[in-house]
Enzyme design. Sequence first.
Site, PDB file in Angstrom:
ATOM      1  N   LYS A 257     -21.913 -37.282  -5.455  1.00 46.69           N
ATOM      2  CA  LYS A 257     -21.186 -38.252  -5.538  1.00 46.69           C
ATOM      3  C   LYS A 257     -19.872 -38.306  -4.337  1.00 46.69           C
ATOM      4  O   LYS A 257     -19.379 -39.415  -3.766  1.00 46.69           O
ATOM      5  CB  LYS A 257     -20.680 -38.468  -6.739  1.00 46.69           C
TER       6      LYS A 257
ATOM      7  N   TYR B 125     -23.945 -33.224  -9.331  1.00 47.12           N
ATOM      8  CA  TYR B 125     -23.688 -34.621  -9.459  1.00 47.12           C
ATOM      9  C   TYR B 125     -22.217 -34.875  -8.658  1.00 47.12           C
ATOM     10  O   TYR B 125     -22.213 -35.664  -7.943  1.00 47.12           O
ATOM     11  CB  TYR B 125     -23.482 -35.017 -10.912  1.00 47.12           C
TER      12      TYR B 125
ATOM     13  N   GLY C   6     -30.005 -49.084 -16.467  1.00 46.55           N
ATOM     14  CA  GLY C   6     -28.561 -49.070 -16.419  1.00 46.55           C
ATOM     15  C   GLY C   6     -27.982 -50.107 -15.642  1.00 46.55           C
ATOM     16  O   GLY C   6     -28.249 -51.432 -15.631  1.00 46.55           O
TER      17      GLY C   6
ATOM     18  N   ASP D 176     -39.826 -44.164  -4.843  1.00 46.61           N
ATOM     19  CA  ASP D 176     -39.128 -43.184  -5.138  1.00 46.61           C
ATOM     20  C   ASP D 176     -37.978 -42.543  -3.802  1.00 46.61           C
ATOM     21  O   ASP D 176     -38.523 -42.616  -2.528  1.00 46.61           O
ATOM     22  CB  ASP D 176     -39.970 -41.804  -5.132  1.00 46.61           C
ATOM     23  N   VAL D 177     -36.561 -42.944  -4.012  1.00 47.15           N
ATOM     24  CA  VAL D 177     -35.977 -42.676  -2.676  1.00 47.15           C
ATOM     25  C   VAL D 177     -35.698 -41.489  -2.056  1.00 47.15           C
ATOM     26  O   VAL D 177     -35.276 -41.348  -1.002  1.00 47.15           O
ATOM     27  CB  VAL D 177     -34.428 -43.204  -3.350  1.00 47.15           C
TER      28      VAL D 177
ATOM     29  N   THR E  74     -24.776 -46.005 -20.516  1.00 47.69           N
ATOM     30  CA  THR E  74     -26.042 -46.286 -19.917  1.00 47.69           C
ATOM     31  C   THR E  74     -26.974 -45.095 -20.448  1.00 47.69           C
ATOM     32  O   THR E  74     -26.258 -44.146 -21.126  1.00 47.69           O
ATOM     33  CB  THR E  74     -26.060 -46.027 -18.376  1.00 47.69           C
TER      34      THR E  74
END
Length: 294
Positions: free
Chosen positions: A152, A148, A14, A57-58, A183
């Site tokens: 954000k 989401y 992406g 992995d965050v 994406t």
Amino acid sequence: MPGKVVLITGASRGIGAAVARRLAGEGDQLALVGLEPEELKKVAEDCGPDAGWWETDVTDLASLRTAVEGIVARYGRIDVVVASAGIAAPGFSRSMDPDVWERVLDVDLYGVWRTVRLTLPYLLESKGYLLLVSSLAAIVHIPGLASYNVSKAGVEAMGNSLRTELRHLGVKVGVAHLTFVDTDMVRGVDEHPVFGKVRTGIPLANRVYPLELAVDKFTQGIRKRSRVVHVPGWIGPLKIFRALIPHVVELGSRFSVAKADRAALADIEARGVAASTRASGAGGLADAEKAAKR
């Protein structure tokens, strides 16, 4: 002379991958962080011999710390950080898998915080630039993407706070707001039998923009150390009308959501909650597999 050292999370696919290729083509040294090692390797190869990649992995602080330390050991510094790792899982809050709901926040919000926490000492040294990737979802709260939207909005607030906190120390902070861009993640949402139709029926969210536009805007923002990046530009003026937007969304979706709610329950009954409400796209699948192993 080598360009800046740029660390990008979510670099396997992406926007993260595409921005990495553009910056590498302009002479920067890319440190790529993400899941899917085979994809990361391909992106690194496209970015030239100076690029490196770290499978990370965050949501795992120790893993992320190891990556950041490895990046500094290799390059000696970090000049720019683009925190773009993110997933999206469509589903209504009352019926989707609660673990997935929380996983979105763990990746998209707390993953950004962990990235900031671990890279900030090096950005202070370089008086660098930090770009946090938020979304139009921080402004227009689309039903069926609550987790989401929440994450954000949190990223936007984090960036706005950090901008003020770090200004006197020479670190510039930008927040990127983008609408639906072409994406893998967006295509995955659109392929959902229920929620793809919900998105396309909502004004301001019913168009998908080309990836190249996002790459152009991100690159310009990084070069200018901009406080905001808007993809496309109309998102900036839209912020003026924040107080009105929830009313517009409610009005526009008052009939479609009830129908979609019934369809979502039927889809969960048919496919199971795990399949119906998992994170979208190949990147989302990779994250789900990673989460299942922890």
